[in-house]
Motif scaffolding. Structure first.
Motif, PDB file in Angstrom:
ATOM      1  N   UNK A  50       0.833  -1.212   0.000  1.00  0.00           N
ATOM      2  CA  UNK A  50       0.000   0.000   0.000  1.00  0.00           C
ATOM      3  C   UNK A  50       0.864   1.256   0.000  1.00  0.00           C
ATOM      4  N   UNK A  51       1.930   1.225   0.795  1.00  0.00           N
ATOM      5  CA  UNK A  51       2.817   2.388   0.868  1.00  0.00           C
ATOM      6  C   UNK A  51       3.492   2.668  -0.472  1.00  0.00           C
ATOM      7  N   UNK A  52       4.076   1.634  -1.084  1.00  0.00           N
ATOM      8  CA  UNK A  52       4.798   1.870  -2.340  1.00  0.00           C
ATOM      9  C   UNK A  52       3.852   2.204  -3.487  1.00  0.00           C
ATOM     10  N   UNK A  53       2.649   1.653  -3.447  1.00  0.00           N
ATOM     11  CA  UNK A  53       1.686   1.988  -4.495  1.00  0.00           C
ATOM     12  C   UNK A  53       1.253   3.450  -4.383  1.00  0.00           C
ATOM     13  N   UNK A  59       4.270  10.037  -7.500  1.00  0.00           N
ATOM     14  CA  UNK A  59       5.356  10.479  -8.384  1.00  0.00           C
ATOM     15  C   UNK A  59       5.093  10.185  -9.863  1.00  0.00           C
ATOM     16  N   UNK A  60       3.909   9.659 -10.168  1.00  0.00           N
ATOM     17  CA  UNK A  60       3.536   9.459 -11.564  1.00  0.00           C
ATOM     18  C   UNK A  60       3.917   8.119 -12.165  1.00  0.00           C
ATOM     19  N   UNK A  61       4.102   7.109 -11.303  1.00  0.00           N
ATOM     20  CA  UNK A  61       4.380   5.765 -11.799  1.00  0.00           C
ATOM     21  C   UNK A  61       3.133   4.898 -11.679  1.00  0.00           C
ATOM     22  N   UNK A  62       3.084   3.840 -12.448  1.00  0.00           N
ATOM     23  CA  UNK A  62       1.958   2.913 -12.418  1.00  0.00           C
ATOM     24  C   UNK A  62       2.008   2.109 -11.113  1.00  0.00           C
ATOM     25  N   UNK A  63       1.028   2.292 -10.221  1.00  0.00           N
ATOM     26  CA  UNK A  63       1.059   1.611  -8.927  1.00  0.00           C
ATOM     27  C   UNK A  63       1.089   0.082  -9.028  1.00  0.00           C
ATOM     28  N   UNK A  64       0.367  -0.475  -9.985  1.00  0.00           N
ATOM     29  CA  UNK A  64       0.339  -1.929 -10.118  1.00  0.00           C
ATOM     30  C   UNK A  64       1.693  -2.479 -10.570  1.00  0.00           C
ATOM     31  N   UNK A  65       2.354  -1.761 -11.429  1.00  0.00           N
ATOM     32  CA  UNK A  65       3.680  -2.209 -11.889  1.00  0.00           C
ATOM     33  C   UNK A  65       4.701  -2.116 -10.752  1.00  0.00           C
ATOM     34  N   UNK A  66       4.610  -1.053  -9.969  1.00  0.00           N
ATOM     35  CA  UNK A  66       5.504  -0.896  -8.822  1.00  0.00           C
ATOM     36  C   UNK A  66       5.213  -1.989  -7.788  1.00  0.00           C
ATOM     37  N   UNK A  67       3.944  -2.290  -7.579  1.00  0.00           N
ATOM     38  CA  UNK A  67       3.588  -3.378  -6.659  1.00  0.00           C
ATOM     39  C   UNK A  67       4.200  -4.698  -7.135  1.00  0.00           C
ATOM     40  N   UNK A  69       6.910  -5.160  -8.863  1.00  0.00           N
ATOM     41  CA  UNK A  69       8.346  -5.118  -8.567  1.00  0.00           C
ATOM     42  C   UNK A  69       8.576  -5.405  -7.090  1.00  0.00           C
ATOM     43  N   UNK A  70       7.775  -4.787  -6.239  1.00  0.00           N
ATOM     44  CA  UNK A  70       7.964  -4.964  -4.805  1.00  0.00           C
ATOM     45  C   UNK A  70       7.565  -6.354  -4.327  1.00  0.00           C
ATOM     46  N   UNK A  71       6.703  -7.033  -5.036  1.00  0.00           N
ATOM     47  CA  UNK A  71       6.399  -8.420  -4.666  1.00  0.00           C
ATOM     48  C   UNK A  71       7.658  -9.272  -4.799  1.00  0.00           C
ATOM     49  N   UNK A  72       8.451  -9.020  -5.829  1.00  0.00           N
ATOM     50  CA  UNK A  72       9.730  -9.737  -5.968  1.00  0.00           C
ATOM     51  C   UNK A  72      10.714  -9.316  -4.879  1.00  0.00           C
ATOM     52  N   UNK A  73      10.750  -8.044  -4.569  1.00  0.00           N
ATOM     53  CA  UNK A  73      11.657  -7.553  -3.524  1.00  0.00           C
ATOM     54  C   UNK A  73      11.271  -8.154  -2.169  1.00  0.00           C
TER      55      UNK A  73
END
Length: 84
Positions: A50-53, A59-67, A69-73
């Protein structure tokens, strides 16, 4: 400096930040082990997503794509915590 070189530098910074995160996760894993706690913490994982999304959206990034990435992290973080 070329744009590709700038990207390489950013990538190297990302790797260093990832290493810093994993070092912190190792410390957390040791604390969890000492206290008999489970490595996986689903509530904390949800908080992270929730925080990273929200930050991504800010900042104008796609929240689902960032999520994604963070699932792998987070998966790597869980592995590191359990590996010690």
């Amino acid at each position: 400096m070329t744009l590709r070189k700038k990207i390489d530098i950013v990538d190297e910074r990302l790797i260093l930040l990832l290493k810093e995160r994993m070092d912190l996760c190792k410390s957390i894993g040791a604390i969890k082990a000492q206290n008999g706690m489970a490595v996986k913490d689903h509530r904390r994982e949800d908080e992270v997503y929730l925080h990273v999304m929200a930050k991504a959206l800010e900042v104008g990034l796609d929240p689902q794509k960032v999520e994604a990435i963070f699932k792998d992290i987070v998966a790597l973080s869980v592995f590191v915590q359990g590996a010690e």
